[in-house]
Scaffold this motif. Structure first.
Motif, PDB file in Angstrom:
ATOM      1  N   HIS A  93       0.967   4.810  -1.736  1.00 35.95           N
ATOM      2  CA  HIS A  93       0.251   5.640  -2.695  1.00 35.95           C
ATOM      3  C   HIS A  93      -0.870   4.812  -3.363  1.00 35.95           C
ATOM      4  O   HIS A  93      -2.019   5.259  -3.474  1.00 35.95           O
ATOM      5  N   GLU A  95      -2.247   2.120  -2.203  1.00 39.68           N
ATOM      6  CA  GLU A  95      -3.244   1.774  -1.174  1.00 39.68           C
ATOM      7  C   GLU A  95      -4.236   2.934  -0.980  1.00 39.68           C
ATOM      8  O   GLU A  95      -5.453   2.738  -0.930  1.00 39.68           O
ATOM      9  N   GLU A  96      -3.688   4.166  -0.920  1.00 39.08           N
ATOM     10  CA  GLU A  96      -4.552   5.347  -0.747  1.00 39.08           C
ATOM     11  C   GLU A  96      -5.468   5.533  -1.951  1.00 39.08           C
ATOM     12  O   GLU A  96      -6.647   5.853  -1.813  1.00 39.08           O
ATOM     13  N   THR A  99      -8.263   3.020  -1.780  1.00 37.00           N
ATOM     14  CA  THR A  99      -9.238   3.413  -0.747  1.00 37.00           C
ATOM     15  C   THR A  99     -10.170   4.489  -1.310  1.00 37.00           C
ATOM     16  O   THR A  99     -11.376   4.457  -1.092  1.00 37.00           O
ATOM     17  N   ARG A 100      -9.585   5.447  -2.061  1.00 40.87           N
ATOM     18  CA  ARG A 100     -10.411   6.524  -2.644  1.00 40.87           C
ATOM     19  C   ARG A 100     -11.392   5.960  -3.666  1.00 40.87           C
ATOM     20  O   ARG A 100     -12.573   6.291  -3.670  1.00 40.87           O
TER      21      ARG A 100
END
Ligand code: ATP
Ligand code: MG
Length: 277
Positions: A93, A95-96, A99-100
């Motif tokens: 979560h 990591e995502e 990235t966003r």
């Protein structure tokens, strides 16, 4: 004002982290105020200098989330001229989310404004993909250092990065330079090494560093023990090679400084001559 160097290549396992950590430590030993920033969510740069989840108070993730200021993410190391901003990403979560956040390619550049005057060099250890945090690094950097593993078919990755740099220059960072292509894990006199060298020199000769990094077991051992090679075995061939690389980079930066200063030196000389006349 720091020179910001991104260590990047869109290929895994070529020696990016080993180069970022050992170049940063070698610059620090040469008494250059140096900051290493771990831009890869694996956190390998931090681990290579002995930083684990437990010892990271706040890292790049917290900075990108505006939970911590960049100043408070700076960690001291056992070398007095070397600091690090590690990264601590423990879940998919997180990591995502990172990235966003990194979709905004100017985030790092904006954060660095507050600390760029505190250092002579800032070294960015990038992940092996060209998006997100790598794009942030290339937007913030003055130059790119490309480690190429000797004997690996590397030309594709180097070509890909050069194409990406053209795009970055167009959209985000027009003055981005190539610091150089660095041969890592070099084993002389093997057929594959000769082929890699021939291919790279045919196309990119003017960008190749004079220094090669030899294949040297101490470099891997040092990171296993959470130390820069120079703090583990200072006389190993790996340590000496990274010190030589640091010297080459410092000399290059001084040449650039002299060239930048030249117009003002010429102007001062002209003014002085006019006063005399
Ligand atoms: P990734 O793309 O996964 O982030 P990387 O490009 O950062 O990888 P490293 O982690 O620096 O690559 O190196 C990959 C492996 O090669 C590591 O196990 C490291 O210890 C080893 N290695 C790096 N440089 C050398 C060297 N000069 N001699 C021997 N081993 C090396
Ligand atoms: Mg790495």
């Amino acid at each position: 004002m720091a020179k910001i160097i991104a260590v990047a290549l869109p290929k895994g396992g070529v020696g990016k982290t080993t180069t970022a950590v050992n170049l940063a430590a070698s610059l620090a030993v040469a008494e250059q105020r140096t900051l290493l920033i771990d831009m890869d969510t694996f956190g390998a740069s931090g681990l290579s200098l002995g930083f684990t989840n437990g010892t990271i108070k706040a890292g790049l993730y917290e900075v990108f989330n505006f939970v911590a200021g960049i100043q408070s993410a700076i960690h001291k190391t056992e070398l007095s001229f070397l600091d690090i901003i590690p990264i601590n990403v423990q879940s998919l979560h997180a990591e995502e989310r990172l990235t966003r956040l990194a979709d905004n390619r100017s985030m790092l550049k904006n954060f660095l404004r507050a600390i760029v005057h505190q250092y002579d060099y800032i070294i960015l250890d990038c992940p092996p993909v060209l998006r997100g945090l790598s794009t942030n690094a290339l937007t913030a950097a003055d130059s790119v250092l490309m480690p190429v593993k000797s004997g690996h078919f590397a030309l594709d990755a180097v070509d890909k990065l050069f194409t990406y740099l053209e795009w970055i220059r167009e959209v985000a960072n027009k003055s981005l330079q190539v610091e150089g292509i660095l041969i890592t894990m070099h084993e002389p006199n093997t057929r594959v090494t000769d082929i890699t060298m021939r291919e790279l020199q045919a196309k990119y000769r003017r960008h190749m560093f004079r220094t090669f990094i030899p294949k040297n077991i101490s470099l891997g051992e040092a990171s296993f023990y959470g130390k820069a090679a120079i703090m583990y075995k200072v006389n190993s061939r790996g340590s000496v090679a990274y010190l030589t690389l640091a010297r080459e980079i410092i000399a290059h930066a001084r040449e650039e400084q002299t060239l930048k200063l030249q117009p003002s030196i010429v102007q001062a000389a002209v003014t002085q001559a006019q006063t005399v006349i």
